[in-house]
Design a protein around this motif. Sequence first.
Motif: not given
Length: 304
Positions: A278-304
């Motif tokens: 339920l928690l993002l890493g501190s870096t990705s969370h910190g970037v999204l909280a300030s959002l300097p530009a359109p941002t795409i977050v890529i996670g690890p390969p899904s096991a689904t």
Amino acid sequence: MDTVSPPAPVEAAVPAARPNAVGRRTVLCISERGAGATATAWAVEYARRHDRTLTLAHVIDPQTNDDAHPATQAEVDAATELLETTAEHVRYQVKTLSVTVHVSNGDVHDEILRLSGPQTVLVFGAPAASELSHARNSLGITLASTAYGPVAVIPAPDEQVRHGVMAAVDGSETATRAALFAASEASLLGLDLRVVSVWSEPPIWQETFIDSRTHNELVLRNGAVLNAATDGIRLAYPSLTVTGVLRHADTVQALLAEARSASLLVIGSRQEHGIRRLLLGSTSHGVLASLPAPTIVIGPPSAT
């Protein structure tokens, strides 16, 4: 004209997460209060550029209603009509794009996960600049840590002149995947790619003196991480202009500064399992909280 998807029964319980409910290659644009037009325009262009279908979605969450009761069928119908008006406009503007709408009733987070899959790109609009202090609790940030596929969070437009695509790397597999994703986007957009690696001393050393030999060793080690990333990208995309940037600074603040003029920022997120998911890493969370530009977050390969 595409047939409008019927709304889900308002009494039905939200099913368990079920990938690919809206199609394997869909851009799912989530309608949130106060953050619609810019995110929709971005999603339309992304779907057109990648030859994907587009679904405009809205989930009526009972917890956000004043009486905390499920929405009535009339409310679902009204929301569907509003989205269909937007869809009709998009179909008129981009006649080759397949556009559907989806309105349902239930927990927003669970319903969006039910609709999406590993190849689904989720698109959210961020709050306006005056509301960025509340962005920490936004749906976009929450889903960036749990979604099956990429999550794009789009800020309100500003006066900043933007150019190029930026990716952040740190030597991890997820960051490497994010950088290659960024390279693909830069190639499609005809833009240059800037690959940024930010490092700082390990916390245990930050309050102590570091001799020049140790400092130089850290510089070389982190430079090697950056060079490996840029070399891999150049090999995969030989015609792409790639620039590597090595920064010695606080990671979040450096990425925010570097990305402030970017057309697109791509970052990796090391998603966890269980409650930590339920928690993002501190870096990705910190970037999204300030959002300097359109941002795409890529996670690890899904096991689904």
